[in-house]
Design an enzyme around this catalytic site. Structure first.
Site, PDB file in Angstrom:
ATOM      1  N   GLY A  62       0.823  -1.212   0.000  1.00  0.00           N
ATOM      2  CA  GLY A  62       0.000   0.000   0.000  1.00  0.00           C
ATOM      3  C   GLY A  62       0.853   1.256   0.000  1.00  0.00           C
ATOM      4  O   GLY A  62       0.576   2.210  -0.737  1.00  0.00           O
TER       5      GLY A  62
ATOM      6  N   GLU B  80       6.048   4.684   6.321  1.00  0.00           N
ATOM      7  CA  GLU B  80       6.683   3.729   7.239  1.00  0.00           C
ATOM      8  C   GLU B  80       6.065   2.387   6.906  1.00  0.00           C
ATOM      9  O   GLU B  80       4.881   2.168   7.150  1.00  0.00           O
ATOM     10  CB  GLU B  80       6.422   4.167   8.689  1.00  0.00           C
ATOM     11  CG  GLU B  80       7.238   3.412   9.711  1.00  0.00           C
ATOM     12  CD  GLU B  80       6.513   2.197  10.213  1.00  0.00           C
ATOM     13  OE1 GLU B  80       6.523   1.161   9.491  1.00  0.00           O
ATOM     14  OE2 GLU B  80       5.932   2.264  11.299  1.00  0.00           O
TER      15      GLU B  80
ATOM     16  N   CYS C 111       4.903  -3.090  13.767  1.00  0.00           N
ATOM     17  CA  CYS C 111       5.910  -2.956  12.706  1.00  0.00           C
ATOM     18  C   CYS C 111       7.296  -3.247  13.253  1.00  0.00           C
ATOM     19  O   CYS C 111       8.225  -3.478  12.498  1.00  0.00           O
ATOM     20  CB  CYS C 111       5.859  -1.571  12.068  1.00  0.00           C
ATOM     21  SG  CYS C 111       5.707  -0.247  13.255  1.00  0.00           S
TER      22      CYS C 111
ATOM     23  N   GLU D 295       8.186  -9.188   5.331  1.00  0.00           N
ATOM     24  CA  GLU D 295       7.435  -9.133   6.576  1.00  0.00           C
ATOM     25  C   GLU D 295       6.187 -10.029   6.491  1.00  0.00           C
ATOM     26  O   GLU D 295       5.459  -9.997   5.505  1.00  0.00           O
ATOM     27  CB  GLU D 295       7.015  -7.686   6.843  1.00  0.00           C
ATOM     28  CG  GLU D 295       6.336  -7.496   8.198  1.00  0.00           C
ATOM     29  CD  GLU D 295       5.918  -6.037   8.439  1.00  0.00           C
ATOM     30  OE1 GLU D 295       5.924  -5.252   7.471  1.00  0.00           O
ATOM     31  OE2 GLU D 295       5.588  -5.704   9.582  1.00  0.00           O
TER      32      GLU D 295
END
Lengths: 483, 483
Positions: free
Chosen positions: B208, B228, B265, B355
């Site tokens: 995104g 971020e 995160c 991730e």
């Protein structure tokens, strides 16, 4: 580009990447020593460098000697700035058990070098914005190795300067790989695409800068791209100033717009004057007609100037006040003055505000200062904006000054934008398209901030902390402790 | 999106743009008052807000109360920071006739607000990185109006928070248009494309964030985009630490990797352990098997977690050590542990370092700490990197710590990366793809620097100078005079 050339570019960037830790870890005094050594060497080689520069750029020994001095001064100013240690922005937060919303650990943050930087040299400042110019000096000061892509407008000077730089860095025992020169457009693009590159800086045309900015953004790993793309640097002359100092302003304007054959990114290409100030426009026109044509940096620059001037002259409502005629236009085009009314200027939109690199002024006549606010707000981003006004008018100019400052990186009062002083408080940047990075400057000591990256250390033992974050503070840098 | 909705988005951004001068011109105490008023109002409405948040996010009242406190604290810390005036970075260079290479004029430079900022709220911190979270607070502190694009994961909470914010700002007499909320993906894209927008901040997924970053770069007027995008936050356990504190490290790791159902995160998704440290891996596995499944933020998050885990588990050389089984996986998936050897990890490249948002750990076993340097250097950019080691080993870990710090925004020693303290020295950022802007942070007081733009005033009369640059310094900000 041949395979051999491609390989050479890749090896050059890899060597810069290999040098990055040593450059980042160099103490302030070591860094400052390298910067000073380059400054000294440039001055030692002054005669040969200026002669080469003059042969390639036609800028003349007076200007080139001044520019070399400025370049050496700039290197020394960055050396001084590095010695203060302020660039590290060291922040030490001591552990605070009562810190909301949970105990604060030992946290220490500083700014370290971003990594290898690619500098695209500019044509119009063969010293100050070229091989050992501001971008290079600020990246070195930040602790980054630099690969310079030479500008084709002065190839021999670039090579000679590079040789001077290499020798000076070697004598100062600077890290191997801290500097390299590459040549050719394709080599620049290859280097910009290299995965090990950390950032790039560019001074030049809007078209070239935007193309490179796009490449930087489309990399597998996008990197910061600091492009300074120039602007038309609007100047507003108020009714009071036009009445009181018509001659002085005409004199100053002509000096600024024709300086260096108009080849400055801060060239005042757009001048707003009261409609009633016919004497001012006449004064400018008369003086411009007396300015002889001057050789430009190269044929491609002169061609661009001619094409830009033709394009502007054809806009609806534009009349040509001064144009060069006769044979001198070929190699050494003369200055031009165009004029239009505010309504036509507004109707033309950005077509009337595109930079025409060269000694051209577009006069826009207005009826009322209050009506300028809208036109100013619609301007593309600018490096500078200037107000020429009487002191008694200042109190009434807040809104206009605010509008100008909102579109520019620097606002001047009764001064001309050419001649950018290298100081702590200089800002050479501005909203897009003046630059691609409005939060930064490319002149002045703050320029080094572009090449720094913050890193925090949480609860780390002293052996693993970089010097600026250690309690014994071996480099003596300013530390902001617990806020 | 209907025409009405499009019109609404455009009007919202225009209103923010109209508020920009008032926000930029607000005094530090006025700005601080607005920030504090929002903090107070959030706490006053705590019970209702936390209940709404819990219903929409399943994060539980304890965590959500803590997060609300953190959010209020963050607003107050920015208020304190604004009051110091340091953000203006005011630099005053007095005229210096002897300045090389030409007389230095009166130059004054400060940093002013960039303009309207679009904040894309995150799903996983419904308070701290959402409507009145860190990006909003730092943009306000910088003097920018903010348009928040609500995260669809907590729509009702977003609306309620927005109502609280609007009321608090009105009571604090903050500039009209300083805050607005919009909803819907297309509305966010429309706002991002609006010409009057000056910058955007985003916290969320890599996919995104990259799509939005591209839109920001491809605008007619490109703008800074601060994304971020998260990371896997590598942790290295040394042989000494594994021998000395196997139980403690297993306990700490499991607590960190499963905290908040792994939806951070800074979640430590990648763990390097010595091959001989079987007890450590067993200890982690045993504890993980005892951690019950927990509801995730939404079905789309749980699906992404399951898909990411399947993808990793299929990589060559990966074995599954712990996996959730039974019916609990549907709504509330349990933690997972995978393991592979260093050679297989290196061979897998970035496929092993993507991730996987959720409570998953990938253990990579190594034979020799010295061999880790290469693997670490090849890691994509990370928000954090951690070392778990014995004090006696510190002196020998300089190279590894340097390699980790070169790839991350924060290096931790014997601590876990989850739980990001909001302080002056915090750095929450890192090389791409951890963020799209490696020179910045999105947590800590330095986050406001993202939304500032320098402007210089040359020889301007006091009436036209902004307060931080005036000699009478009405806001009492720090001024750096002549260097």
């Amino acid at each position: 580009m041949s395979d051999t050339e491609t390989t050479h570019v890749h090896e050059t960037v890899r060597a810069a990447a290999a040098a990055a830790p040593a450059c980042a870890g160099a103490s302030p005094s070591h860094r400052a020593g390298a910067l000073t050594a380059v400054a000294d060497a440039l001055e030692t080689e002054r005669a040969a460098l200026v002669a080469t520069a003059d042969a390639e750029t036609s800028l003349g020994p007076a200007r080139l000697n001044g520019e070399l001095s400025r370049t050496a001064f700039q290197l020394r100013l960055f050396a001084d700035e590095v010695r203060t240690g302020a660039l590290f922005d060291a922040r030490l937060d001591r552990p605070a058990p009562e810190w909301p919303p949970g105990p604060r650990p030992d946290l220490r943050r500083y700014r370290t070098a971003l990594g290898p930087v690619l500098v695209f040299a500019a044509s119009n400042f063969p010293f100050a914005f070229s091989v050992a110019g501001g971008d290079t000096a600020s990246a070195w000061a930040a602790g980054c190795p630099v690969v310079v892509k030479a500008h084709p407008g002065h190839p021999e000077l670039s090579r000679r300067t590079a040789a001077v730089v290499r020798r000076a860095l070697a004598e100062a025992e600077a890290p191997q790989g801290m500097f390299a020169l590459i040549e050719g457009e394709q080599a620049g693009v290859e280097a910009l695409r290299h995965p090990a590159l950390a950032a790039a800086a560019f001074t030049g045309s809007q078209r070239g800068g935007l193309a490179l900015a796009r490449i930087a953004a489309e990399r597998g790993t996008p990197i910061p791209f600091y492009g300074e793309l120039g602007s038309v640097n609007p100047v507003v002359v108020t009714p009071g100033a036009a009445r009181a100092r018509s001659e002085e302003i005409a004199e100053g304007y002509v000096g600024s717009v024709t300086q260096g054959a108009g080849q400055f990114c801060t060239n005042p290409g757009l001048l707003f004057v009261p409609r009633a100030a016919e004497a001012l426009v006449d004064g400018i026109a008369t003086r411009l007609r007396g300015v002889p044509g001057a050789p430009m940096l190269g044929g491609w620059i002169a061609d661009g100037y001619a094409a830009g001037a033709r394009r502007l002259a054809k806009l609806p409502g534009v009349r040509t006040v001064v144009r060069p005629d006769g044979p001198e236009e070929a190699g050494a085009p003369g200055p031009r003055l165009l004029a239009m009314e505010l309504a036509a200027f507004t109707a033309a939109g950005t077509a009337a505000t595109e930079e025409c690199f060269g000694p051209l002024g577009l006069v826009v006549t207005y009826d009322d200062v209050a009506a300028l606010g809208e036109a100013v707000a619609a301007l593309p981003g600018q490096l500078t904006a200037s107000l020429h006004a009487e002191p008694s008018e200042a109190a009434g100019l807040g809104a206009l000054a605010g509008a100008l400052a909102a579109r520019a990186g620097r606002l001047l009062w009764n001064q001309w934008p050419t001649g950018v002083s290298v100081t702590h408080a200089m800002q050479h940047g501005g909203p897009f398209p003046a630059t691609t990075a409005p939060t930064t400057t490319s002149v002045g000591t703050a320029a080094l901030e572009r090449f720094l990256r913050p890193v925090a250390y949480q609860s780390c033992p002293p052996q693993l902390l970089p010097p600026p974050l250690r309690d014994d503070n071996p480099w003596g840098v300013p530390q902001r402790v617990s806020g």
